[in-house]
Design an enzyme around this catalytic site. Structure first.
Site, PDB file in Angstrom:
ATOM      1  N   LYS A 181      -7.002  -4.873  -3.297  1.00  0.00           N
ATOM      2  CA  LYS A 181      -7.790  -5.449  -2.207  1.00  0.00           C
ATOM      3  C   LYS A 181      -8.889  -4.490  -1.784  1.00  0.00           C
ATOM      4  O   LYS A 181      -8.838  -3.302  -2.103  1.00  0.00           O
ATOM      5  CB  LYS A 181      -6.892  -5.828  -1.036  1.00  0.00           C
ATOM      6  CG  LYS A 181      -6.067  -4.698  -0.472  1.00  0.00           C
ATOM      7  CD  LYS A 181      -5.030  -5.240   0.509  1.00  0.00           C
ATOM      8  CE  LYS A 181      -4.120  -4.166   1.036  1.00  0.00           C
ATOM      9  NZ  LYS A 181      -4.761  -3.119   1.793  1.00  0.00           N
ATOM     10  N   ASP A 188       0.785  -1.246   0.000  1.00  0.00           N
ATOM     11  CA  ASP A 188       0.000   0.000   0.000  1.00  0.00           C
ATOM     12  C   ASP A 188       0.814   1.293   0.000  1.00  0.00           C
ATOM     13  O   ASP A 188       0.476   2.250   0.700  1.00  0.00           O
ATOM     14  CB  ASP A 188      -0.961   0.012   1.187  1.00  0.00           C
ATOM     15  CG  ASP A 188      -1.970  -1.127   1.148  1.00  0.00           C
ATOM     16  OD1 ASP A 188      -1.926  -1.929   0.200  1.00  0.00           O
ATOM     17  OD2 ASP A 188      -2.779  -1.219   2.069  1.00  0.00           O
ATOM     18  N   CYS A 212      -2.377  -2.576   7.575  1.00  0.00           N
ATOM     19  CA  CYS A 212      -2.310  -3.501   6.441  1.00  0.00           C
ATOM     20  C   CYS A 212      -1.025  -4.332   6.401  1.00  0.00           C
ATOM     21  O   CYS A 212      -1.058  -5.489   5.994  1.00  0.00           O
ATOM     22  CB  CYS A 212      -2.524  -2.746   5.136  1.00  0.00           C
ATOM     23  SG  CYS A 212      -4.200  -2.071   5.020  1.00  0.00           S
TER      24      CYS A 212
END
Length: 189
Positions: A104, A18, A143
């Site tokens: 995701k 990310d 995450c």
């Protein structure tokens, strides 16, 4: 301080979690220190790629009106909406052309923090003979944490590069380290 160099092979995958505009300074859900990680992550990508390791970049890729957004009762402000500048990878992140990009949390009604959650990534890596994943990125206590723990649940040897990760809440890092150790993941400062 940069970690000791990782000895990569073709049985490894580097998971860059990310590294998106909305999670770096100036973004909708910025993590302090996010921008500063990019240069060292780029160096790690180069090292892994040159050794023949697989490079995987995960991203939040939310539809408009995603369930995780505060106006829908979720915990987060609007961030990483599909096809927006905020959802794009950091402009200085140098991903090789053959990088596997994993999106995701793409459904309206389900959130996902881990790169393995609903993406098929575990099977994909196993099919390619990957036995170890090396993880870095944002955010260490959200995450990255979920990805490290799921990598262990999926049966991969797992190494977190803590110096190439930043947390939303620095007070949570020690608890994350303990959780990673209990799960059998290695953490390099």
């Amino acid at each position: 301080m940069r970690h000791a160099q990782v000895d990569y092979s073709r049985r490894d995958a580097l998971l860059v979690v990310d590294m998106q505009n909305d999670f770096c300074e100036g973004g909708a859900l910025a993590v302090d220190g996010g921008n500063a990680l990019v240069a060292d992550i780029n160096a790690e990508i180069t090292t892994a790629h040159q050794a023949g390791a697989l490079v995987v970049a995960t991203r939040d890729w939310h539809p408009v009106d995603h369930v995780s957004f505060a106006h829908r009762g979720g915990p987060w402000p609007v961030h990483c909406v599909q096809d927006t500048e905020g959802a794009a990878f950091h402009p200085d992140l140098r991903l090789p052309a053959d990088t596997i990009r994993v999106s995701k949390a793409t459904a309206f009604d389900a959130d996902a923090y881990s790169g393995f959650d609903g993406t098929g990534l575990g099977d994909y890596l196993r099919d390619r003979g990957i036995s170890r994943v090396v993880v870095c990125g944002l955010a260490l206590d959200v995450c990255v944490r979920a990805t490290v723990l799921d990598a262990r649940r999926e049966g991969f040897d797992t190494l977190l590069l803590e110096s190439l990760s930043a947390a939303v809440d620095a007070d949570m890092v020690a608890a994350c380290r303990r959780e990673f150790a209990e799960a059998g993941a290695e953490v390099r400062p």
